[in-house]
Enzyme design. Structure first.
Site, mmCIF file in Angstrom:
data_model
loop_
_atom_site.group_PDB
_atom_site.id
_atom_site.type_symbol
_atom_site.label_atom_id
_atom_site.label_comp_id
_atom_site.label_asym_id
_atom_site.label_seq_id
_atom_site.Cartn_x
_atom_site.Cartn_y
_atom_site.Cartn_z
ATOM 1 N N SER A 194 0.853 -1.201 0.000
ATOM 2 C CA SER A 194 0.000 0.000 0.000
ATOM 3 C C SER A 194 0.880 1.239 0.000
ATOM 4 O O SER A 194 2.049 1.176 0.403
ATOM 5 C CB SER A 194 -0.854 0.009 1.276
ATOM 6 O OG SER A 194 -1.539 1.235 1.424
ATOM 7 N N TYR A 207 -2.265 -0.924 10.707
ATOM 8 C CA TYR A 207 -2.332 -1.337 9.297
ATOM 9 C C TYR A 207 -1.093 -0.877 8.518
ATOM 10 O O TYR A 207 -0.476 -1.657 7.781
ATOM 11 C CB TYR A 207 -3.599 -0.748 8.681
ATOM 12 C CG TYR A 207 -3.753 -0.964 7.190
ATOM 13 C CD1 TYR A 207 -4.296 -2.139 6.687
ATOM 14 C CD2 TYR A 207 -3.375 0.030 6.275
ATOM 15 C CE1 TYR A 207 -4.452 -2.325 5.314
ATOM 16 C CE2 TYR A 207 -3.533 -0.152 4.909
ATOM 17 C CZ TYR A 207 -4.074 -1.327 4.436
ATOM 18 O OH TYR A 207 -4.219 -1.509 3.086
HETATM 19 P P1 NAD Z 1 -11.498 -6.107 -0.031
HETATM 20 O O1 NAD Z 1 -12.189 -5.959 1.263
HETATM 21 O O2 NAD Z 1 -12.340 -6.244 -1.231
HETATM 22 O O3 NAD Z 1 -10.486 -7.322 0.024
HETATM 23 C C1 NAD Z 1 -9.844 -7.726 1.196
HETATM 24 C C2 NAD Z 1 -10.142 -9.201 1.389
HETATM 25 O O4 NAD Z 1 -9.339 -9.704 2.458
HETATM 26 C C3 NAD Z 1 -11.570 -9.526 1.783
HETATM 27 O O5 NAD Z 1 -12.407 -9.689 0.655
HETATM 28 C C4 NAD Z 1 -11.412 -10.833 2.546
HETATM 29 O O6 NAD Z 1 -11.724 -11.923 1.723
HETATM 30 C C5 NAD Z 1 -9.926 -10.896 2.864
HETATM 31 N N1 NAD Z 1 -9.717 -11.147 4.288
HETATM 32 C C6 NAD Z 1 -9.731 -10.259 5.304
HETATM 33 N N2 NAD Z 1 -9.538 -10.913 6.478
HETATM 34 C C7 NAD Z 1 -9.367 -12.222 6.179
HETATM 35 C C8 NAD Z 1 -9.144 -13.396 6.951
HETATM 36 N N3 NAD Z 1 -9.008 -13.347 8.288
HETATM 37 N N4 NAD Z 1 -9.075 -14.583 6.300
HETATM 38 C C9 NAD Z 1 -9.221 -14.655 4.956
HETATM 39 N N5 NAD Z 1 -9.423 -13.571 4.181
HETATM 40 C C10 NAD Z 1 -9.503 -12.380 4.785
HETATM 41 O O7 NAD Z 1 -10.553 -4.827 -0.155
HETATM 42 P P2 NAD Z 1 -9.303 -4.491 -1.122
HETATM 43 O O8 NAD Z 1 -9.124 -3.036 -0.964
HETATM 44 O O9 NAD Z 1 -9.472 -5.066 -2.452
HETATM 45 O O10 NAD Z 1 -8.103 -5.187 -0.367
HETATM 46 C C11 NAD Z 1 -7.169 -6.017 -1.017
HETATM 47 C C12 NAD Z 1 -5.770 -5.631 -0.567
HETATM 48 O O11 NAD Z 1 -5.495 -4.322 -1.048
HETATM 49 C C13 NAD Z 1 -5.579 -5.591 0.940
HETATM 50 O O12 NAD Z 1 -4.333 -6.169 1.273
HETATM 51 C C14 NAD Z 1 -5.538 -4.093 1.238
HETATM 52 O O13 NAD Z 1 -4.780 -3.816 2.389
HETATM 53 C C15 NAD Z 1 -4.862 -3.595 -0.026
HETATM 54 N N6 NAD Z 1 -4.992 -2.171 -0.298
HETATM 55 C C16 NAD Z 1 -6.203 -1.612 -0.509
HETATM 56 C C17 NAD Z 1 -6.294 -0.253 -0.764
HETATM 57 C C18 NAD Z 1 -7.623 0.419 -0.974
HETATM 58 O O14 NAD Z 1 -7.675 1.643 -0.969
HETATM 59 N N7 NAD Z 1 -8.689 -0.304 -1.191
HETATM 60 C C19 NAD Z 1 -5.137 0.527 -0.812
HETATM 61 C C20 NAD Z 1 -3.913 -0.075 -0.611
HETATM 62 C C21 NAD Z 1 -3.851 -1.434 -0.362
#
Ligand code: NAD
Ligand code: MG
Length: 302
Positions: A194, A207
């Site tokens: 991130s 985080y």
């Molecule tokens: P999202 O909520 O769609 O995806 C995150 C997924 O993590 C969930 O769908 C869930 O299936 C999984 N998860 C969480 N806890 C879990 C557990 N205990 N066991 C199994 N699965 C679990 O959101 P996203 O934004 O697509 O997130 C994906 C990645 O992107 C993450 O690592 C997040 O930190 C990173 N990220 C997101 C952003 C943003 O702005 N959305 C920015 C930077 C990084």
């Protein structure tokens, strides 16, 4: 490819206005979040991602593959010719079923392995299950993540701190360790870091630390496994319009203005990550390892 098959998202246009811009409505929902409770609903490429066979014959495991960035990667990988296993939490079955169908509609094998990756034993079962069902493993995408904003360190419980590290850091270690013996030269590992890795926000103390860990893990491991012909990279997204944010990842006031502080003045849509996940998974990135690639809309901390 004929011009009719080029999706709208690839026609020349202004990126500022290509996708929805803030302000967005308040939309609190409970963790881990459902894409259909989001307004507007995110674009993961369901209608808009067209593949060109860059991952033909590959076998991929994607954590957090039901929604957001992982869902976009799953759709893209299948349309590029890969068989795909996804992991997600049992409560996300509905979002996951849609992804399974989209993978199958692309003519590829789809494997659903729900379960909680904060447990080491499940992480091992996940990898063994994916390898058995897919008949091997070429691409591992460690993408699942937990994010819960807290205004003060005094509000940050040991339980939250521990669970954020379990899901974002320990699981990545456990899953990668279990997967490595199955990976052959040409295999790739992609970790979702991130902008928070190096530009931490005040309300994401736990985080942001886990995301810094992921950068470090990626660089160490890339050095370690290069001699096996395995590449390891990270993607560092800025603000992306996913269920993570309204389900506790940000306060609602920040959800309403999500992406406004980037140069492009809007959040990214998950499908805008797809080309980078495809690039890093495919042989086109044969000389790229140990890198952290940003995709941020020219971001400022959010
Ligand atoms: P999202 O909520 O769609 O995806 C995150 C997924 O993590 C969930 O769908 C869930 O299936 C999984 N998860 C969480 N806890 C879990 C557990 N205990 N066991 C199994 N699965 C679990 O959101 P996203 O934004 O697509 O997130 C994906 C990645 O992107 C993450 O690592 C997040 O930190 C990173 N990220 C997101 C952003 C943003 O702005 N959305 C920015 C930077 C990084
Ligand atoms: Mg989800």
């Amino acid at each position: 490819m004929s011009t009719q098959t080029i999706p709208d998202r690839l026609t020349k246009q202004n990126p500022l206005t290509q996708y929805p811009q803030p302000p967005f409505p308040r939309q609190p929902q409970s963790r881990p979040g459902d894409i259909h409770k989001m307004d507007p609903e995110p674009d993961h490429g369901e209608e808009s991602y067209v593949g060109t066979g860059r991952l033909q014959g590959r076998k991929a495991l994607i954590t957090g593959g039901d929604s957001g960035i992982g869902r976009a990667a799953a759709i893209a990988y299948a349309r590029e010719g890969a068989d795909v296993a996804i992991n997600y939490l049992p409560s996300e079955e509905q979002n996951a079923r849609e992804v399974i169908k989209l993978i199958q509609d692309a003519g590829q094998k789809a494997v659903a392995i729900p379960g909680d990756i904060s447990q080491e034993s499940f992480c091992q079962q996940l990898v063994e299950g994916a390898v058995a069902e897919l008949g091997g493993l070429d691409i591992l995408v460690n993408n699942a993540g937990r994010q819960t904003s807290q205004q003060s360190i005094l509000d940050l419980t040991t339980e939250q701190f521990d669970n954020t590290f379990k899901v974002n850091v320990y699981a990545l270690f456990w899953i990668t360790k279990a997967a490595l013996p199955h990976l052959e030269p040409g295999a790739t590992i992609i970790n979702t870091a991130s902008v928070q890795s190096y530009d931490p926000s005040e309300s994401l103390l736990d985080y942001a630390q886990t995301k810094a860990c992921i950068v470090s893990f990626t660089k160490s491991l890339a050095q370690q496994v290069a001699e096996k012909g395995i590449r390891v990279n990270a993607v560092a997204p800025g603000p992306f319009w996913t269920a993570l944010q309204p389900s506790g990842g940000q306060p609602q006031e920040k959800v309403q203005q999500f992406g406004a502080s980037t140069a492009l003045k809007r959040p990214g849509q998950p499908v805008e990550c797809s080309p980078l996940y495809v690039l890093l998974a495919s042989q086109e990135s044969s000389y790229i390892t140990g890198e952290v690639m940003g995709i941020t809309g020219g971001t400022m901390p959010y």
